[in-house]
Design a protein around this motif. Sequence first.
Motif, PDB file in Angstrom:
ATOM      1  N   LEU A  85       3.062   7.572  -1.814  1.00 25.42           N
ATOM      2  CA  LEU A  85       1.928   7.197  -0.967  1.00 25.42           C
ATOM      3  C   LEU A  85       1.933   5.693  -0.696  1.00 25.42           C
ATOM      4  CD1 LEU A  85      -0.886   9.417  -2.519  1.00 25.42           C
ATOM      5  CD2 LEU A  85       0.428   9.857  -0.456  1.00 25.42           C
ATOM      6  N   VAL A  86       2.299   4.886  -1.688  1.00 23.96           N
ATOM      7  CA  VAL A  86       2.367   3.430  -1.491  1.00 23.96           C
ATOM      8  C   VAL A  86       3.400   3.103  -0.408  1.00 23.96           C
ATOM      9  CG1 VAL A  86       3.036   1.227  -2.559  1.00 23.96           C
ATOM     10  CG2 VAL A  86       1.553   2.791  -3.786  1.00 23.96           C
ATOM     11  N   ALA A 123       2.125   3.980   2.945  1.00 21.70           N
ATOM     12  CA  ALA A 123       1.140   2.991   3.406  1.00 21.70           C
ATOM     13  C   ALA A 123       1.835   1.760   3.973  1.00 21.70           C
ATOM     14  CB  ALA A 123       0.214   2.585   2.268  1.00 21.70           C
ATOM     15  N   ILE A 124       2.937   1.353   3.351  1.00 23.16           N
ATOM     16  CA  ILE A 124       3.684   0.190   3.814  1.00 23.16           C
ATOM     17  C   ILE A 124       4.399   0.500   5.125  1.00 23.16           C
ATOM     18  CG2 ILE A 124       5.701  -1.267   3.318  1.00 23.16           C
ATOM     19  CD1 ILE A 124       4.922  -1.058   0.339  1.00 23.16           C
ATOM     20  N   PRO A 162       1.381   1.541   8.401  1.00 22.46           N
ATOM     21  CA  PRO A 162       0.069   0.949   8.100  1.00 22.46           C
ATOM     22  C   PRO A 162      -1.049   1.495   8.991  1.00 22.46           C
ATOM     23  CG  PRO A 162       1.559  -0.695   9.067  1.00 22.46           C
ATOM     24  CD  PRO A 162       2.377   0.500   8.791  1.00 22.46           C
ATOM     25  N   PHE A 213      -1.162   5.923   8.429  1.00 21.94           N
ATOM     26  CA  PHE A 213      -1.554   6.451   7.115  1.00 21.94           C
ATOM     27  C   PHE A 213      -3.051   6.217   6.905  1.00 21.94           C
ATOM     28  CE2 PHE A 213      -0.504   8.458   3.303  1.00 21.94           C
ATOM     29  CZ  PHE A 213      -1.027   7.793   2.208  1.00 21.94           C
ATOM     30  N   THR A 214      -3.837   6.906   7.736  1.00 27.01           N
ATOM     31  CA  THR A 214      -5.298   6.784   7.681  1.00 27.01           C
ATOM     32  C   THR A 214      -5.821   7.494   6.440  1.00 27.01           C
ATOM     33  OG1 THR A 214      -5.540   8.874   8.838  1.00 27.01           O
ATOM     34  CG2 THR A 214      -5.437   6.864  10.213  1.00 27.01           C
ATOM     35  N   ARG A 255     -11.798   4.543   1.549  1.00 23.56           N
ATOM     36  CA  ARG A 255     -10.665   5.437   1.290  1.00 23.56           C
ATOM     37  C   ARG A 255     -10.930   6.277   0.028  1.00 23.56           C
ATOM     38  NH1 ARG A 255      -4.959   5.571   3.232  1.00 23.56           N
ATOM     39  NH2 ARG A 255      -5.655   4.228   4.915  1.00 23.56           N
ATOM     40  N   THR A 307      -4.535  -0.365  -4.379  1.00 25.13           N
ATOM     41  CA  THR A 307      -3.092  -0.594  -4.309  1.00 25.13           C
ATOM     42  C   THR A 307      -2.568  -0.181  -2.946  1.00 25.13           C
ATOM     43  OG1 THR A 307      -2.871  -0.199  -6.686  1.00 25.13           O
ATOM     44  CG2 THR A 307      -0.866  -0.042  -5.377  1.00 25.13           C
ATOM     45  N   ILE A 308      -2.999   0.981  -2.474  1.00 28.04           N
ATOM     46  CA  ILE A 308      -2.509   1.495  -1.193  1.00 28.04           C
ATOM     47  C   ILE A 308      -2.983   0.626  -0.024  1.00 28.04           C
ATOM     48  CG2 ILE A 308      -2.910   3.447   0.388  1.00 28.04           C
ATOM     49  CD1 ILE A 308      -2.243   5.236  -2.080  1.00 28.04           C
ATOM     50  N   ALA A 336      -1.056  -2.599  -0.128  1.00 23.72           N
ATOM     51  CA  ALA A 336       0.328  -2.321   0.310  1.00 23.72           C
ATOM     52  C   ALA A 336       0.407  -2.274   1.827  1.00 23.72           C
ATOM     53  CB  ALA A 336       0.815  -0.994  -0.273  1.00 23.72           C
ATOM     54  N   SER A 337      -0.554  -1.600   2.456  1.00 26.53           N
ATOM     55  CA  SER A 337      -0.480  -1.472   3.915  1.00 26.53           C
ATOM     56  C   SER A 337      -0.740  -2.817   4.582  1.00 26.53           C
ATOM     57  CB  SER A 337      -1.417  -0.391   4.436  1.00 26.53           C
ATOM     58  OG  SER A 337      -2.748  -0.773   4.259  1.00 26.53           O
ATOM     59  N   GLY A 361       2.645  -5.015   3.710  1.00 21.11           N
ATOM     60  CA  GLY A 361       3.901  -4.483   4.236  1.00 21.11           C
ATOM     61  C   GLY A 361       5.064  -4.718   3.299  1.00 21.11           C
ATOM     62  N   GLN A 362       6.184  -5.165   3.874  1.00 17.71           N
ATOM     63  CA  GLN A 362       7.415  -5.335   3.091  1.00 17.71           C
ATOM     64  C   GLN A 362       7.275  -6.368   1.971  1.00 17.71           C
ATOM     65  OE1 GLN A 362      10.105  -3.405   3.266  1.00 17.71           O
ATOM     66  NE2 GLN A 362       9.100  -2.217   4.878  1.00 17.71           N
ATOM     67  N   GLN A 409       4.136  -5.015  -6.698  1.00 16.90           N
ATOM     68  CA  GLN A 409       3.308  -3.848  -7.008  1.00 16.90           C
ATOM     69  C   GLN A 409       3.057  -3.762  -8.510  1.00 16.90           C
ATOM     70  OE1 GLN A 409       4.855  -0.049  -5.579  1.00 16.90           O
ATOM     71  NE2 GLN A 409       3.461   1.106  -6.885  1.00 16.90           N
TER      72      GLN A 409
END
Lengths: 144, 147
Positions: free
Chosen positions: A109-110, A113-114, A117, A120-121, B31, B112-113, B116-117, B120-121, B128
């Motif tokens: 999931l992480v 998400a990356i 972005p 991944f709602t 979320r 965390t999620i 992360a979004s 990004g990279q 993490q």
Amino acid sequence: MTSLTAKDKNTVKAFWAKISPNAAAIGADAFSRMLVVYPQTKTYFAHWKDLSPGSAPVKKHGATVMGGVADAVAKIDNLTAGLLNLSELHAFTLRVDPANFKILAHNMLVVLAITFPNDFTPEVHVSMDKFLAAVALALSEKYR
Amino acid sequence: MVEWTDFERATIQEIFSKIDSGVVGPAAISRCLIVYPWTQRYFGSFGNLYNAAAITSNPKVAAHGKVVIAGLEKALKNMDDIKNTYKDLSVLHSEKLRVDPDNFNLLADCLTIVVASQMGQAFTADVQAAFQKFLAVVVASLRKQYH
């Protein structure tokens, strides 16, 4: 926990269509992350020479695992029956503690998400989380 | 006492300086309420939590997200003694709010999620790991005063 609704299944299939071109890379990233962030998971791979992120065995295995998830998407209407062989493998040969399925799911999931972005709602997240939990449950079926 | 490496300290500070805290807090709480709907049990006074759209646009949810981030920033400023810094917060959550502490892990995963979004990279495996260690210490400190 809760079973997959029709909405969940459609959401997973639609999102999987976006994932599948990059499935191997996503699997490799998720798997590498798991080994780094949850070092206890390395105990299952003591027989590999190189456990560093991006190493050949790690990349290959990440792709293998994602192949299993792709299979699960195709068999989403009956995961228990569809994943029977994989369940026997994990139960009798690999003997992976099922708690680790949740850990790997989190790392997938992480990475999602990356990688996605905007796509991944929270709604996609909940369906994917439920799906991965259902896969874990199907994988645990033959354990005892 | 928690031992932080130089990498961990620097990384965690950097994460908080890079992320938009006005966005991350609200996004993580909403979320959590969407992905783990049973967590809504603690927010009965927040009004309309009927569906994802309602939750995401609920001003009380957003305000609470900012409160949570402010709490994390307090831990950030006191990384060598998060346990004592959080003593009153722990008592609040256990005795007044009566939050099942397992829920803290659910919010930590959502944080965390969301981070992360946003990153990004740049949110590599090592970054993490540092972030999740920080959240684990925060969660353990929040659990400390539950009896």
